[in-house]
Write an enzyme that holds these catalytic residues in place. Structure first.
Site, PDB file in Angstrom:
ATOM      1  N   GLY A  40       0.854  -1.181   0.000  1.00 16.63           N
ATOM      2  CA  GLY A  40       0.000   0.000   0.000  1.00 16.63           C
ATOM      3  C   GLY A  40       0.888   1.228   0.000  1.00 16.63           C
ATOM      4  O   GLY A  40       2.038   1.174   0.436  1.00 16.63           O
ATOM      5  N   HIS A  41       0.353   2.336  -0.479  1.00 16.98           N
ATOM      6  CA  HIS A  41       1.164   3.553  -0.541  1.00 16.98           C
ATOM      7  C   HIS A  41       1.430   4.078   0.863  1.00 16.98           C
ATOM      8  O   HIS A  41       0.838   3.617   1.847  1.00 16.98           O
ATOM      9  CB  HIS A  41       0.492   4.615  -1.419  1.00 16.98           C
ATOM     10  CG  HIS A  41      -0.851   5.062  -0.918  1.00 16.98           C
ATOM     11  ND1 HIS A  41      -1.001   6.029   0.053  1.00 16.98           N
ATOM     12  CD2 HIS A  41      -2.113   4.663  -1.246  1.00 16.98           C
ATOM     13  CE1 HIS A  41      -2.290   6.214   0.300  1.00 16.98           C
ATOM     14  NE2 HIS A  41      -2.984   5.402  -0.469  1.00 16.98           N
ATOM     15  N   THR A  42       2.321   5.038   0.971  1.00 15.32           N
ATOM     16  CA  THR A  42       2.682   5.607   2.264  1.00 15.32           C
ATOM     17  C   THR A  42       1.445   6.146   2.981  1.00 15.32           C
ATOM     18  O   THR A  42       0.631   6.851   2.383  1.00 15.32           O
ATOM     19  CB  THR A  42       3.705   6.745   2.078  1.00 15.32           C
ATOM     20  OG1 THR A  42       4.859   6.225   1.417  1.00 15.32           O
ATOM     21  CG2 THR A  42       4.113   7.341   3.417  1.00 15.32           C
ATOM     22  N   GLY A  43       1.307   5.792   4.266  1.00 19.23           N
ATOM     23  CA  GLY A  43       0.167   6.245   5.045  1.00 19.23           C
ATOM     24  C   GLY A  43      -1.066   5.383   4.912  1.00 19.23           C
ATOM     25  O   GLY A  43      -2.139   5.747   5.399  1.00 19.23           O
ATOM     26  N   SER A  44      -0.925   4.208   4.293  1.00 21.54           N
ATOM     27  CA  SER A  44      -2.095   3.350   4.052  1.00 21.54           C
ATOM     28  C   SER A  44      -2.479   2.508   5.256  1.00 21.54           C
ATOM     29  O   SER A  44      -3.564   1.921   5.278  1.00 21.54           O
ATOM     30  CB  SER A  44      -1.834   2.436   2.855  1.00 21.54           C
ATOM     31  OG  SER A  44      -0.720   1.593   3.100  1.00 21.54           O
ATOM     32  N   GLY A  45      -1.601   2.419   6.252  1.00 20.22           N
ATOM     33  CA  GLY A  45      -1.907   1.619   7.439  1.00 20.22           C
ATOM     34  C   GLY A  45      -1.045   0.384   7.600  1.00 20.22           C
ATOM     35  O   GLY A  45      -1.253  -0.399   8.531  1.00 20.22           O
ATOM     36  N   LYS A  46      -0.066   0.200   6.717  1.00 20.26           N
ATOM     37  CA  LYS A  46       0.779  -1.000   6.774  1.00 20.26           C
ATOM     38  C   LYS A  46       1.498  -1.125   8.117  1.00 20.26           C
ATOM     39  O   LYS A  46       1.495  -2.193   8.731  1.00 20.26           O
ATOM     40  CB  LYS A  46       1.815  -0.993   5.649  1.00 20.26           C
ATOM     41  CG  LYS A  46       1.259  -0.919   4.242  1.00 20.26           C
ATOM     42  CD  LYS A  46       2.344  -1.086   3.196  1.00 20.26           C
ATOM     43  CE  LYS A  46       3.463  -0.066   3.295  1.00 20.26           C
ATOM     44  NZ  LYS A  46       3.005   1.321   3.049  1.00 20.26           N
ATOM     45  N   SER A  47       2.136  -0.056   8.546  1.00 23.20           N
ATOM     46  CA  SER A  47       2.915  -0.118   9.783  1.00 23.20           C
ATOM     47  C   SER A  47       2.019  -0.311  11.000  1.00 23.20           C
ATOM     48  O   SER A  47       2.415  -0.958  11.975  1.00 23.20           O
ATOM     49  CB  SER A  47       3.761   1.150   9.947  1.00 23.20           C
ATOM     50  OG  SER A  47       4.756   1.211   8.945  1.00 23.20           O
ATOM     51  N   GLU A 171      10.161  -3.628   5.534  1.00 26.29           N
ATOM     52  CA  GLU A 171      11.136  -3.112   4.564  1.00 26.29           C
ATOM     53  C   GLU A 171      12.550  -3.582   4.919  1.00 26.29           C
ATOM     54  O   GLU A 171      13.470  -2.766   5.115  1.00 26.29           O
ATOM     55  CB  GLU A 171      11.084  -1.580   4.521  1.00 26.29           C
ATOM     56  CG  GLU A 171       9.743  -0.991   4.123  1.00 26.29           C
ATOM     57  CD  GLU A 171       9.478  -1.040   2.613  1.00 26.29           C
ATOM     58  OE1 GLU A 171      10.338  -1.547   1.872  1.00 26.29           O
ATOM     59  OE2 GLU A 171       8.414  -0.582   2.192  1.00 26.29           O
TER      60      GLU A 171
END
Length: 288
Positions: A40-47, A171
């Site tokens: 998902g793009h940056t800020g999508s909730g992955k972390s 990452e």
């Protein structure tokens, strides 16, 4: 050990004027023995998803079930130590976590913290340096005398020494050159293939998703918007573009070749798949 999200939402700084949604109503299962990529793009909730995998964050609402442990907003942190041994976390630039005088002591620190004797922990350190492809003689060196790539391998060895059931990678190849990135991803693949290690990979590298994952979660604006195999996820380039994602480089090359008359069915996602379809066409003159 499965990890199940059941209508999980998480709000940062809940109850304050600064409250912001991290994830919203996420439901899904990471299966035991799977290799799951979260994209998902940056800020999508992955972390935010990643930090729920061993209860570094607890849901604002909903439940996360990790093996037989159900995590809710009310879960007491005192009961989470055994869980955090089962789910090992490798963060971006993991080498920044190193601190001991020698590589052996650094790798042994985690197991000793979970009750393993010093002798057994040092034996684990010896085993783990081999597993991550480092020579035995690094054990008595300072980790800070090693190269950046070697330091990262030491940090990963420290996580593996705790013998987690699930390995979470955020990452893990960030900042490495292409050769170092390939070697590290091959190491994780070997763990998955030979030991049945459950792996969760958070990445922006679509090539790694295609090459290694068997399941993909796609995040956008805090929501889990799609799950499937890499082939299912990469089947619709327009949908990917709309969600600020791209195809693996091999699939992009196949599209360029198709425009010149080559035929691919199914769309190749990896170099080996491309070669398998391309070689007969070059040799047999099957271009359109």
């Amino acid at each position: 050990m499965d990890i199940t999200f059941d209508h999980v939402s998480f709000t940062y700084q809940a109850g304050t004027p600064f409250a912001g949604d991290g994830i919203k109503d996420v439901s899904g299962v990471i299966r035991d023995g799977s290799y799951t990529a979260i994209i998902g793009h940056t800020g999508s909730g992955k972390s935010t998803i990643l930090q729920h995998l061993n209860a570094l964050l607890k849901p604002t609402s909903g439940t996360v079930t990790i093996g037989d442990k159900v995590i809710t907003n009310e879960t007491n942190n005192k009961n989470l130590k055994p869980l955090r041994q089962k789910v090992g976390m490798v963060f971006q630039f993991a080498e920044n976590q190193l601190f001991e005088q020698t590589v052996a002591k650094d790798i042994a620190f985690g197991p000793q913290n979970f009750g393993v004797s010093e002798k057994d922990a040092l034996a684990l350190a010896d085993k783990m340096v081999k597993m991550v492809g480092l020579p035995h003689d690094v054990l008595e060196k300072s980790p800070f005398d090693l190269s950046g790539g070697q330091m990262r391998r030491v940090a990963i060895a420290g996580v593996l020494a705790m013998q987690p059931e699930v390995l979470v990678l955020d990452e893990p190849t960030a900042g490495l050159d292409p050769s170092g990135r390939h070697e590290m991803m091959q190491m994780f693949e070997q763990l998955h293939r030979e030991q049945g290690q459950t792996i969760v990979l958070v990445t922006h590298q679509m090539d790694d998703v295609a090459d290694y994952a068997d399941t993909v979660w796609v995040m956008a604006e805090g929501k889990l918007i799609k799950t499937g195999t890499p082939r299912e996820i990469f089947a619709d380039p327009a949908w990917l573009k709309a969600n600020q994602l791209g195809l693996p480089k091999t699939a992009q090359l196949a599209q360029q070749l198709a425009a010149k008359g080559f035929h691919f069915d199914p769309q190749p996602l990896t170099e080996s798949e491309l070669a398998d379809q391309l070689v007969p066409q070059i040799g047999g003159g099957q271009r359109g």
